[in-house]
Design a protein around this motif. Structure first.
Motif, short mmCIF file in Angstrom:
data_model
loop_
_atom_site.label_atom_id
_atom_site.label_comp_id
_atom_site.label_asym_id
_atom_site.label_seq_id
_atom_site.Cartn_x
_atom_site.Cartn_y
_atom_site.Cartn_z
N GLY A 86 -17.70 20.45 7.05
CA GLY A 86 -16.80 19.87 6.06
C GLY A 86 -17.09 20.31 4.65
O GLY A 86 -18.06 21.02 4.36
N CYS A 87 -16.24 19.88 3.73
CA CYS A 87 -16.37 20.24 2.33
C CYS A 87 -16.45 19.00 1.44
O CYS A 87 -16.28 17.87 1.91
N PHE A 88 -16.71 19.24 0.18
CA PHE A 88 -16.72 18.20 -0.84
C PHE A 88 -15.61 18.55 -1.82
O PHE A 88 -15.52 19.69 -2.29
N TYR A 89 -14.73 17.58 -2.07
CA TYR A 89 -13.52 17.84 -2.86
C TYR A 89 -13.48 16.98 -4.12
O TYR A 89 -14.17 15.97 -4.23
N ARG A 90 -12.59 17.40 -5.04
CA ARG A 90 -12.21 16.50 -6.11
C ARG A 90 -10.70 16.65 -6.33
O ARG A 90 -10.13 17.72 -6.15
N PHE A 91 -10.09 15.54 -6.72
CA PHE A 91 -8.65 15.51 -6.99
C PHE A 91 -8.45 15.24 -8.48
O PHE A 91 -9.01 14.28 -9.03
N ARG A 92 -7.67 16.12 -9.12
CA ARG A 92 -7.35 15.96 -10.55
C ARG A 92 -5.90 15.48 -10.66
O ARG A 92 -4.98 16.27 -10.52
N PRO A 93 -5.69 14.17 -10.91
CA PRO A 93 -4.32 13.68 -11.02
C PRO A 93 -3.61 14.30 -12.23
O PRO A 93 -4.23 14.58 -13.26
N ALA A 94 -2.30 14.49 -12.08
CA ALA A 94 -1.51 14.97 -13.21
C ALA A 94 -1.58 13.96 -14.36
O ALA A 94 -1.60 14.34 -15.54
N SER A 130 -0.06 10.03 -7.44
CA SER A 130 1.07 10.57 -6.69
C SER A 130 1.15 12.09 -6.77
O SER A 130 1.76 12.73 -5.90
N SER A 131 0.55 12.70 -7.78
CA SER A 131 0.59 14.16 -7.91
C SER A 131 -0.66 14.63 -8.63
O SER A 131 -1.29 13.88 -9.38
N GLY A 132 -0.99 15.90 -8.39
CA GLY A 132 -2.17 16.47 -9.03
C GLY A 132 -2.67 17.65 -8.24
O GLY A 132 -1.95 18.22 -7.41
N THR A 133 -3.93 18.03 -8.47
CA THR A 133 -4.51 19.23 -7.87
C THR A 133 -5.75 18.88 -7.07
O THR A 133 -6.67 18.23 -7.59
N LEU A 134 -5.77 19.30 -5.80
CA LEU A 134 -6.96 19.12 -4.97
C LEU A 134 -7.82 20.38 -5.07
O LEU A 134 -7.32 21.50 -4.92
N GLU A 135 -9.11 20.18 -5.33
CA GLU A 135 -10.05 21.29 -5.46
C GLU A 135 -11.22 21.10 -4.51
O GLU A 135 -11.53 19.97 -4.11
N VAL A 136 -11.88 22.20 -4.16
CA VAL A 136 -13.02 22.17 -3.27
C VAL A 136 -14.22 22.77 -3.98
O VAL A 136 -14.08 23.69 -4.81
N LEU A 137 -15.42 22.24 -3.67
CA LEU A 137 -16.65 22.73 -4.29
C LEU A 137 -17.02 24.09 -3.71
O LEU A 137 -17.03 24.28 -2.49
N VAL A 138 -17.32 25.03 -4.60
CA VAL A 138 -17.70 26.38 -4.21
C VAL A 138 -19.11 26.66 -4.72
O VAL A 138 -19.42 26.41 -5.89
N PRO A 183 -14.33 8.31 -14.17
CA PRO A 183 -13.41 8.03 -15.27
C PRO A 183 -13.63 8.92 -16.50
O PRO A 183 -12.74 8.99 -17.35
N VAL A 184 -14.75 9.60 -16.57
CA VAL A 184 -15.03 10.47 -17.71
C VAL A 184 -14.26 11.77 -17.57
O VAL A 184 -13.54 12.21 -18.48
N ARG A 185 -14.38 12.40 -16.41
CA ARG A 185 -13.67 13.65 -16.16
C ARG A 185 -12.29 13.42 -15.55
O ARG A 185 -11.53 14.36 -15.34
N LYS A 186 -11.96 12.15 -15.25
CA LYS A 186 -10.65 11.75 -14.73
C LYS A 186 -10.31 12.49 -13.43
O LYS A 186 -9.27 13.12 -13.30
N VAL A 187 -11.25 12.37 -12.48
CA VAL A 187 -11.08 12.97 -11.16
C VAL A 187 -11.54 11.98 -10.10
O VAL A 187 -12.26 11.00 -10.39
N ALA A 247 0.84 -1.20 0.00
CA ALA A 247 0.00 0.00 0.00
C ALA A 247 0.88 1.25 0.00
O ALA A 247 1.98 1.25 0.54
N VAL A 248 0.35 2.33 -0.63
CA VAL A 248 1.11 3.58 -0.76
C VAL A 248 0.23 4.74 -0.31
O VAL A 248 -0.93 4.86 -0.73
N ALA A 249 0.78 5.60 0.55
CA ALA A 249 0.07 6.82 0.95
C ALA A 249 0.01 7.78 -0.22
O ALA A 249 0.96 7.90 -0.99
N ARG A 250 -1.11 8.48 -0.36
CA ARG A 250 -1.30 9.46 -1.44
C ARG A 250 -1.60 10.83 -0.83
O ARG A 250 -2.73 11.32 -0.85
N PRO A 251 -0.57 11.50 -0.28
CA PRO A 251 -0.80 12.80 0.38
C PRO A 251 -1.28 13.89 -0.55
O PRO A 251 -1.84 14.89 -0.08
N ALA A 252 -1.08 13.73 -1.87
CA ALA A 252 -1.56 14.74 -2.81
C ALA A 252 -3.09 14.89 -2.74
O ALA A 252 -3.62 15.94 -3.11
N LEU A 253 -3.78 13.87 -2.24
CA LEU A 253 -5.24 13.94 -2.09
C LEU A 253 -5.65 14.70 -0.83
O LEU A 253 -6.84 14.82 -0.54
#
Length: 388
Positions: free
Chosen positions: A197-205, A211-219, A183-187, A165-171
């Motif tokens: 709390g919030c609702f998030y999405r992670f966009r992998p590079a 292992s890398s990408g962008t964490l976003e929050v719903l606004v 799988p359609v929007r690849k997030v 198992a591997v930790a994914r801190p980018a999330l």
């Protein structure tokens, strides 16, 4: 004229529309608001069987694992406090993965079934993590196991146990609850179990590599159109992720999360809602709210983990309540599907369908004793004519 909270919410939900309940199998979803009680496609739960399961006619159940006991036919001891789960195809059989929501030694385990449904093996697939609550499967057949504490991480695990198992801190580091892959929007969508709390999405590079990408929050300000904003410091922070973006929408105790047919459904326990995020339209709506139920008592209380059948029907587990899994059909009917008797101080966790859709797995986290350590947990299998 004074308007009570239930009436106000009903009016605003209807005004917000029901576009988020759309999708390939949700065209006939509610035109006038969130799901309402009604008769289900399988009929009501019948008298309890020997394991305390009340199931519709034509369905049968069994216990496949008990906490702190060896899984039958194996040398593996099943973990305490079984929580989030998912199924994965494996050769001519399948695997059910389950988290353990206990401190320090949480992790996750897996049971493999052969083509006939017999337990073939069981093993540990994640160790040394804490309060592993829910999670989610990825399209590349890994399990995302989520830690539920303020600095919690997501761990990507191999259901077959062949890779570490591997930790994914980018999330992000936050009080993770569940994850769902689009799988359609690849997030990857993520819920947070906080009262604000919030609702998030992670966009992998790179899709397939977390292992890398962008964490976003719903606004947004409520139902209707919403947008996403980048979280500046998802991994190392003095200000929690949920407080880093102005206008981030707040959700009262994010719980289960499941993506199907273009819609990501997620639950919030503080207000007993099932939300629906229409990914194509970028719009948010309410699929179920107990305050919006008319004509009787709400059948679904204590919303928690959620999954879906291939038919598009949602299955929502209760944390407390009367220990049911409720069904929300594609035409907007909410109804009890099954009930667990004698587990009054427990909660239902980890609902997941076998790859062919013929079997539903779930757990009673604390079992009959209700002991908070979860040493009396039970993991069940239900077989029957599920709509597919």
């Amino acid at each position: 004229m004074a308007v009570d909270r239930r009436s106000f919410l009903r009016l605003t939900a209807v005004a917000g529309g029901t576009t988020a309940l759309s999708g390939a199998l949700w065209q006939q979803a509610l035109a006038a608001g969130p799901a309402q009680p009604g008769p289900g496609p399988y009929g009501p739960p019948q008298a309890a069987d020997g394991n305390g399961l009340q199931l519709p006619q034509g369905f049968t159940g069994r216990i496949v694992a008990r906490s702190m006991q060896r899984v039958e036919g194996t040398r593996h001891v099943w973990h305490p406090a079984p929580d989030g789960g998912a199924c994965f195809a494996d050769g001519d059989g399948w695997i059910y993965v389950s988290n353990s929501e206990v401190p320090l030694v949480g992790g996750a385990s897996a049971v493999r079934f052969d083509a006939s449904g017999k337990v073939a093996s069981a093993s540990r697939i994640l160790n040394g993590t804490t309060l592993n609550c829910a999670g989610g499967a990825t399209p590349w057949d890994t399990w995302l196991s989520c830690e539920e504490h303020d600095y919690g991480l997501v761990y990507e695990t191999d259901p077959r146990g062949r890779r570490s198992a591997v930790a994914r801190p980018a999330l992000g580091r936050f009080k993770h609850e569940a994850a769902a892959s689009d799988p359609v929007r690849k997030v990857v969508y993520l819920t947070e179990d906080q009262p604000d709390g919030c609702f998030y999405r992670f966009r992998p590079a790179t899709w397939g590599d977390l292992s890398s990408g962008t964490l976003e929050v719903l606004v947004g300000s409520g139902t209707g159109p919403v947008r996403w904003a980048e979280v500046p410091s998802p991994q190392l922070w003095f200000t929690p992720t949920r407080n880093q973006v102005g206008g981030a929408m707040r959700f009262n105790g994010g719980e289960g999360c499941y993506y199907t047919h273009g819609v990501c459904y997620f639950t919030t326990k503080g207000d007993n809602r099932v939300w629906a995020y229409d990914a194509a339209a970028g719009s948010l709506d309410i699929a179920y709210d107990d305050d919006l139920v008319t004509g009787g008592e709400p059948p679904l209380r204590g919303v928690d983990n959620v999954t879906a059948a291939a038919s598009g029907d949602l299955y929502v587990a209760e944390d407390g309540g009367n220990m049911e899994i409720n069904l929300i059909t594609a035409d907007g009917v909410v109804t009890p599907f099954l009930r667990v008797v004698g587990h009054d101080k427990s909660e239902i966790t980890g609902p997941a369908f076998s790859p062919d859709g013929s079997r539903l797995y779930f757990s009673s986290q604390r079992g009959k004793s209700g002991f908070i350590g979860g040493t009396d947990g039970c993991t069940f299998e239900v077989t029957g004519p599920f709509r597919r």
